[in-house]
Each structure stands twice: as structure tokens, then as C-alpha cells.
Design a protein around this motif. Sequence first.
Motif, PDB file in Angstrom:
ATOM      1  N   ILE A  86      11.264 -24.975 -17.653  1.00 53.65           N
ATOM      2  CA  ILE A  86      11.476 -26.315 -18.191  1.00 53.65           C
ATOM      3  C   ILE A  86      12.935 -26.483 -18.617  1.00 53.65           C
ATOM      4  CG2 ILE A  86      10.815 -27.976 -19.967  1.00 53.65           C
ATOM      5  CD1 ILE A  86       8.643 -27.390 -17.917  1.00 53.65           C
ATOM      6  N   VAL A  87      13.534 -27.609 -18.213  1.00 56.57           N
ATOM      7  CA  VAL A  87      14.882 -27.975 -18.647  1.00 56.57           C
ATOM      8  C   VAL A  87      14.799 -29.310 -19.365  1.00 56.57           C
ATOM      9  CG1 VAL A  87      17.227 -28.549 -17.894  1.00 56.57           C
ATOM     10  CG2 VAL A  87      15.949 -26.756 -16.714  1.00 56.57           C
ATOM     11  N   ASP A  88      15.401 -29.401 -20.561  1.00 54.15           N
ATOM     12  CA  ASP A  88      15.359 -30.632 -21.340  1.00 54.15           C
ATOM     13  C   ASP A  88      15.936 -31.813 -20.564  1.00 54.15           C
ATOM     14  OD1 ASP A  88      14.261 -29.242 -23.379  1.00 54.15           O
ATOM     15  OD2 ASP A  88      16.076 -29.144 -24.617  1.00 54.15           O
ATOM     16  N   TYR A  89      15.444 -32.989 -20.890  1.00 52.91           N
ATOM     17  CA  TYR A  89      15.896 -34.214 -20.227  1.00 52.91           C
ATOM     18  C   TYR A  89      17.401 -34.409 -20.375  1.00 52.91           C
ATOM     19  CZ  TYR A  89      16.375 -39.220 -19.213  1.00 52.91           C
ATOM     20  OH  TYR A  89      16.768 -40.427 -18.696  1.00 52.91           O
ATOM     21  N   ASP A  90      17.921 -34.181 -21.598  1.00 52.42           N
ATOM     22  CA  ASP A  90      19.349 -34.386 -21.833  1.00 52.42           C
ATOM     23  C   ASP A  90      20.197 -33.492 -20.939  1.00 52.42           C
ATOM     24  OD1 ASP A  90      18.763 -36.279 -23.683  1.00 52.42           O
ATOM     25  OD2 ASP A  90      19.107 -35.003 -25.440  1.00 52.42           O
ATOM     26  N   LEU A  91      19.778 -32.246 -20.750  1.00 54.77           N
ATOM     27  CA  LEU A  91      20.528 -31.328 -19.893  1.00 54.77           C
ATOM     28  C   LEU A  91      20.476 -31.778 -18.437  1.00 54.77           C
ATOM     29  CD1 LEU A  91      20.478 -29.537 -22.473  1.00 54.77           C
ATOM     30  CD2 LEU A  91      20.166 -27.573 -20.972  1.00 54.77           C
ATOM     31  N   LEU A  92      19.314 -32.276 -18.019  1.00 55.43           N
ATOM     32  CA  LEU A  92      19.189 -32.784 -16.655  1.00 55.43           C
ATOM     33  C   LEU A  92      20.125 -33.966 -16.410  1.00 55.43           C
ATOM     34  CD1 LEU A  92      15.407 -32.837 -15.605  1.00 55.43           C
ATOM     35  CD2 LEU A  92      17.298 -31.659 -14.467  1.00 55.43           C
ATOM     36  N   VAL A  93      20.207 -34.869 -17.394  1.00 62.41           N
ATOM     37  CA  VAL A  93      21.050 -36.048 -17.248  1.00 62.41           C
ATOM     38  C   VAL A  93      22.522 -35.655 -17.175  1.00 62.41           C
ATOM     39  CG1 VAL A  93      21.865 -38.140 -18.421  1.00 62.41           C
ATOM     40  CG2 VAL A  93      19.421 -37.657 -18.299  1.00 62.41           C
ATOM     41  N   HIS A 122      31.026 -35.583  -8.779  1.00 63.55           N
ATOM     42  CA  HIS A 122      31.525 -34.775  -7.660  1.00 63.55           C
ATOM     43  C   HIS A 122      30.915 -35.185  -6.317  1.00 63.55           C
ATOM     44  CE1 HIS A 122      33.836 -32.078 -10.184  1.00 63.55           C
ATOM     45  NE2 HIS A 122      32.793 -31.877 -10.959  1.00 63.55           N
ATOM     46  N   LYS A 123      30.136 -36.286  -6.325  1.00 62.56           N
ATOM     47  CA  LYS A 123      29.555 -36.835  -5.088  1.00 62.56           C
ATOM     48  C   LYS A 123      28.702 -35.805  -4.339  1.00 62.56           C
ATOM     49  CE  LYS A 123      33.237 -40.258  -4.424  1.00 62.56           C
ATOM     50  NZ  LYS A 123      34.001 -39.954  -5.643  1.00 62.56           N
ATOM     51  N   GLN A 124      27.940 -35.032  -5.094  1.00 62.98           N
ATOM     52  CA  GLN A 124      27.030 -34.053  -4.500  1.00 62.98           C
ATOM     53  C   GLN A 124      25.682 -34.737  -4.260  1.00 62.98           C
ATOM     54  OE1 GLN A 124      27.810 -30.759  -3.656  1.00 62.98           O
ATOM     55  NE2 GLN A 124      29.881 -31.489  -4.039  1.00 62.98           N
ATOM     56  N   THR A 125      25.590 -35.459  -3.154  1.00 66.38           N
ATOM     57  CA  THR A 125      24.436 -36.318  -2.894  1.00 66.38           C
ATOM     58  C   THR A 125      23.135 -35.536  -2.820  1.00 66.38           C
ATOM     59  OG1 THR A 125      25.930 -37.708  -1.606  1.00 66.38           O
ATOM     60  CG2 THR A 125      23.586 -38.129  -1.379  1.00 66.38           C
ATOM     61  N   SER A 126      23.138 -34.391  -2.170  1.00 65.90           N
ATOM     62  CA  SER A 126      21.898 -33.620  -2.035  1.00 65.90           C
ATOM     63  C   SER A 126      21.389 -33.169  -3.402  1.00 65.90           C
ATOM     64  CB  SER A 126      22.125 -32.409  -1.127  1.00 65.90           C
ATOM     65  OG  SER A 126      23.135 -31.564  -1.646  1.00 65.90           O
ATOM     66  N   GLU A 127      22.315 -32.812  -4.313  1.00 67.87           N
ATOM     67  CA  GLU A 127      21.905 -32.418  -5.667  1.00 67.87           C
ATOM     68  C   GLU A 127      21.368 -33.612  -6.437  1.00 67.87           C
ATOM     69  OE1 GLU A 127      21.802 -29.345  -6.967  1.00 67.87           O
ATOM     70  OE2 GLU A 127      22.406 -28.567  -5.016  1.00 67.87           O
ATOM     71  N   VAL A 128      21.973 -34.786  -6.243  1.00 72.38           N
ATOM     72  CA  VAL A 128      21.475 -36.007  -6.890  1.00 72.38           C
ATOM     73  C   VAL A 128      20.030 -36.260  -6.474  1.00 72.38           C
ATOM     74  CG1 VAL A 128      21.704 -38.524  -6.985  1.00 72.38           C
ATOM     75  CG2 VAL A 128      23.744 -37.085  -7.156  1.00 72.38           C
ATOM     76  N   ILE A 129      19.761 -36.108  -5.190  1.00 74.37           N
ATOM     77  CA  ILE A 129      18.399 -36.339  -4.693  1.00 74.37           C
ATOM     78  C   ILE A 129      17.427 -35.319  -5.271  1.00 74.37           C
ATOM     79  CG2 ILE A 129      16.980 -36.293  -2.601  1.00 74.37           C
ATOM     80  CD1 ILE A 129      19.345 -37.525  -1.102  1.00 74.37           C
ATOM     81  N   ASP A 130      17.861 -34.059  -5.413  1.00 78.00           N
ATOM     82  CA  ASP A 130      16.995 -33.036  -6.014  1.00 78.00           C
ATOM     83  C   ASP A 130      16.633 -33.394  -7.449  1.00 78.00           C
ATOM     84  OD1 ASP A 130      17.020 -31.589  -3.697  1.00 78.00           O
ATOM     85  OD2 ASP A 130      18.544 -30.150  -4.350  1.00 78.00           O
ATOM     86  N   TYR A 157      16.693 -36.356  -8.758  1.00 75.90           N
ATOM     87  CA  TYR A 157      15.873 -37.562  -8.665  1.00 75.90           C
ATOM     88  C   TYR A 157      14.399 -37.209  -8.448  1.00 75.90           C
ATOM     89  CZ  TYR A 157      13.953 -41.812  -6.461  1.00 75.90           C
ATOM     90  OH  TYR A 157      13.178 -42.885  -6.122  1.00 75.90           O
ATOM     91  N   GLU A 158      14.139 -36.276  -7.545  1.00 80.88           N
ATOM     92  CA  GLU A 158      12.760 -35.869  -7.278  1.00 80.88           C
ATOM     93  C   GLU A 158      12.127 -35.224  -8.515  1.00 80.88           C
ATOM     94  OE1 GLU A 158      11.051 -36.700  -4.849  1.00 80.88           O
ATOM     95  OE2 GLU A 158      12.522 -37.363  -3.368  1.00 80.88           O
ATOM     96  N   ILE A 159      12.908 -34.410  -9.241  1.00 81.93           N
ATOM     97  CA  ILE A 159      12.392 -33.767 -10.466  1.00 81.93           C
ATOM     98  C   ILE A 159      12.053 -34.820 -11.505  1.00 81.93           C
ATOM     99  CG2 ILE A 159      13.022 -32.282 -12.412  1.00 81.93           C
ATOM    100  CD1 ILE A 159      14.741 -30.665 -10.432  1.00 81.93           C
ATOM    101  N   MET A 160      12.977 -35.752 -11.727  1.00 82.15           N
ATOM    102  CA  MET A 160      12.751 -36.784 -12.744  1.00 82.15           C
ATOM    103  C   MET A 160      11.593 -37.701 -12.368  1.00 82.15           C
ATOM    104  SD  MET A 160      16.570 -37.921 -13.956  1.00 82.15           S
ATOM    105  CE  MET A 160      17.406 -36.996 -15.246  1.00 82.15           C
ATOM    106  N   LYS A 185       7.798 -41.011 -16.302  1.00 86.60           N
ATOM    107  CA  LYS A 185       7.414 -42.328 -15.807  1.00 86.60           C
ATOM    108  C   LYS A 185       8.519 -43.346 -16.056  1.00 86.60           C
ATOM    109  CE  LYS A 185       2.400 -41.793 -16.268  1.00 86.60           C
ATOM    110  NZ  LYS A 185       1.162 -42.330 -16.894  1.00 86.60           N
ATOM    111  N   ILE A 186       9.219 -43.192 -17.176  1.00 82.80           N
ATOM    112  CA  ILE A 186      10.298 -44.106 -17.544  1.00 82.80           C
ATOM    113  C   ILE A 186      11.502 -43.272 -17.979  1.00 82.80           C
ATOM    114  CG2 ILE A 186      11.042 -45.929 -19.132  1.00 82.80           C
ATOM    115  CD1 ILE A 186       8.187 -46.848 -19.344  1.00 82.80           C
ATOM    116  N   LEU A 187      12.689 -43.695 -17.590  1.00 81.22           N
ATOM    117  CA  LEU A 187      13.929 -43.020 -17.981  1.00 81.22           C
ATOM    118  C   LEU A 187      14.694 -43.888 -18.973  1.00 81.22           C
ATOM    119  CD1 LEU A 187      15.163 -41.944 -14.417  1.00 81.22           C
ATOM    120  CD2 LEU A 187      13.599 -40.713 -15.942  1.00 81.22           C
TER     121      LEU A 187
END
Length: 566
Positions: A171-178, A187-195, A197-200, A205-207
Amino acid sequence: MTFCLFGIQSFPKLWKSNPYLQLGSRHSYISLFLADRCGIRNQPRWFSLKTVSSQDTKTTNLVAKARYLRKYKGSDNEVASDSPHFFSAGAAKKRSQTNPQSKDHDLSPVRNTIQLPTQPLNSLEWDRLKADYKGKTRFESWISSQMAHYHSPVDVAKSLLAWVAAKNNGIVDYDLLVRYLHLCVVHKQTSEVIDVYEIMKARYKILDSGGYTLLIRGLIQSDRWREAFLLLEDLKKVMTPSKKNYDDCIQGALLHQDVNTAWNLYQELLGHDIIPMLETLKAFFDFGKDIKDDNYSNKLLDILLYLRNNHLYPGESFAHSIKTWFESGQCSGCGQNIESIQLSPEDYEFLKGRIMRDVIDGGDQYKKTTPQELNRFENFVKSCPPFDIVIDGLNVAKMFPKARESQLLLNVVSQLAKQNLRLLVLGRKHMLRKSSQWRKDEMEEVQKQARCFFADNISKDDPFLLYATLHSGNHCKFITKDLMRDHKACLPDAKTQRLFFKWQQGHQLAIINGFPGSKLTFQRILSYDTVVQTTGDSWHIPYDEDLVERYSYEVPTKWLCLHRKT
């Protein structure tokens, strides 16, 4: 039918800077077409537009006259009016400089008790760093905030998350994920952004607004850009989106050629009584410079009225975008507009399909590569945001024989990266091996400032360059001195060959000067199409001069302008 010969004019061959890249002079926007006396000039579509430079004598005289000694009414005292007008730009700053007591006291920055890591750490190293930490805030929260603030490398932040997850049952806290998401977006790391996104999406349900904002900004540049609009709808359920949320979505829609969505979002933004960012308005003008559509033009005029009614003032870059849109190719003899070099959306999609099929997936006459490598490259391009410029790295590196190849390539990439352009450098694997021409530190710096793909040494670069440029969209340009005559000649029919040559003229950037230590300059991309043209009442005919040898891949620089007498 009687025609009058209006004039024979010459086109400029070189342009010392590229307006699209904003690498040229910032002092004056007087048209270089007019200065170079060519036959096609830039024409204001509705009214005349003129700018002046501080070098202009009349302007200088006006400034001098403003520094006169004026007499106050009812007084014989004369006061020098050297100070700027109360409402003039920069007046407040000058007043503050003459009144230092009004300045706020600077707060000394809080010194970090530990050094931020620059390389990924393992679990033991993170444990030691935490043990050295003496702050009152929780270590994980503090270190992630510092890394986000100072834009630490993504792989370092990822090692922090792995360490935290290992100690908390995954488990990683929400704040750390953000905060990690923030770094991925920066850094425009699109693949990491998508990863992320899938976790969140799976866990929440709401961010909060910060999470939505970062995901929208990150996804809008990816091939999953439409999902950013779904996130915007989710955000609307809990609050009114910010002007930055709308800016990201509007610019993303324009980037992906979804004009209707962009205008709908703009109207929605105004409906919330939100003042749009000037960057948003500028994006509409930048997109519109190659569009010949009355409806789109009317909407841009409405934006100008919006600026007036709301006392908004465009910056220098925005003003240049407005000027560029107002001007289009026009004959200096008769005033008629000349056809644009840009392809229509239909022609662009037709050409893109033919190139993808015949060049990328076609016969061996076009390429020397393996299906596996081609598949690897296609997946690589699809995982990246659309590029602004694709660079033939090996070709560029060999343009100036006296310069070290890696140094020359780095010079070109560095100067383009300063323009905040998304760059792709295509190269060969031997460029990564240390040699007298290829220094390892310089190539590492190239890879920090641009996305890079290094193909096998036997592979041919052209298909990769064409694929990446066309896949990125009609805005994307490419840099190479290769004229691609073989590709044009092998295309199956005259229409495709003509469209390919027209697209090439409108998208290929040729470097005039890129020697290390000097300013990067390009040969100008023409805005008009060099073909015989008619409007019924006029004819414009490019022709070859006597004694001037023109190769098949070149176009004439002289025009004959004929206009019907009335």
C-alpha cells in the motif's frame, strides 16, 4: 479575354530563423517576405497590421518628446516627466525600486537536513536516509514533497514508492502517489502516468482536484487522451474545473485535431464566467494559421472582441500568433491569396494511410530492417505523446564535418529543447558506443532532453522518421538533409507523389547553421504551394529562369502574375 502582366517577382531562398520554433529575432515582426521583395507577401485578412521596433527613428523621436519639461496648470514650476505613466507597464516595479522600504522582508529558506538522492536507492539505503532525517514531519511525506518540488528523476521517486510499498503490504498513501504522478507529468513519462491512473481508478472512486488535474494533464498527451475528458466530467461532479483544467483539455483536443470538442470546452469555460488562460486563446490562433474556414475565422475574431471587452492583453508570443494568423500568402502584384502549402485534413489522412501501408508495411524496396524491430518501434511511438519535431540523429550529426558528431547533435537538441518542444531523436546503436566522434556524456545528455530510439546499424532511418512524424499529427516537423527522392519515386501514383512532395515541403526543416557554439537557424518553410494557380480572374504561374538549372526535387522561384482587365 485580356490579361494584364502585373509583375515578375522573386522568392527568398533562405530564412534566417523559423517562426514556428520561435528561434528568430524578437525585436520586430515586420514581414520578411516584404523585406526580401519576393512575389508572395503576407497579407492581412481583414485589416492592416503594423509593428515597430525601438530602432525606428520616428518611434525614438516620440520617446524623446515624451521626456519634455511640462508646466503644471497655474504654476510656473517645471517638472521633468522622466518617470513612466502611472498605468504604464513596468511603472509599479520602478516605483518599488525607488522605495526600498516598501519591500517585503525575504524569508530565508529552510535548509534540508539531508541531501536528496539523485539515483534510485535500495531498501537499505532508504532505511539509512530515514535514520539520518531529523525533521518533525513524517519522513516519507517530507522526502516526497521535496522530490516533487525539485523535480527529482522519476526512477528515484519510483524506488521510494517501492520501499514504502514493501513496508506497508503493497500500500502507498494517496499523497505519495499524487507526488509521484506530479513528477511523471513534469518529465512527460506517459506510460508511468497511465500506470498511476490505473492504480487510482481501481482504488479510489473520487479524487481530489490535484489528482484530477495531474491525470488530465498527463493523459491528454497520450494515445488515451479521450479519457482525460471523462476525468473532466468526473471533476465537474464535485466542483467547477479550473481554467488550467480547461486549458489542458482544449490544447489536447487541438493537438489531436478534435476542433469541435475544443470549441465546445471553450464555450463551457465562458459559461462558468471563468477568464480563460491566454495560453488557451493562443492555442486557437496557432491551430488556425493553416485553416481556411470562415466559421473558424469568425470565432477567432470573437476571441479578439473578448480580449477587448475584458481588458486582457496578449503577451508578445500571443501577439505574434495573432499576427501570423492574420497574414497569409498573397501575390504582391494583384493581391490574390496563393494556395497554402498545408494539406487539407482529407489529403493528410489519405497520404498518411498510403505512407503507412506502402512505406512502413510495404515491400523491401523501402526498408532494411526486421519485422521485430519495426514492431518495437511502432510500440515505442504509440507509448509516447505526439512529437513536435523528429530528428534524423545520424544525418544531423554529420552536417558539419569539422564538428564532433555527438557535440553537433547535442547542440541541435539542446537549443530545440529550450523551446519546450517534444523531440524524438532517431539513431543507430553504434552512436551509443564510445568513440572519437561519439562521447558518452554528450549522448547521455541528448537522451535527457529528447526521447530516443536507436535502431540496428543495418536499418534504414527513413521509414522510422516518416512513421513517427505522420503518427504525431500534421503539426509535427522533421529534420534531415535527406530529400527522400527514392520514396517519392516509388510511390504508386502521381497523386500520392504530389501530396508527398507538398507535405515534405511543409514539414521538413533544413538546418542552415547548427555548428556548436552558434545559434541554430533553419531554412524557412514556405507557406504557399508552388504550382500553377487560378482564381478565374487571375493566374499565377511559377516558371524557370533561363540559365538556371533546376533539379526535379526543386521548385521555381520566379512567378508570372496575370490578371483580367475590368
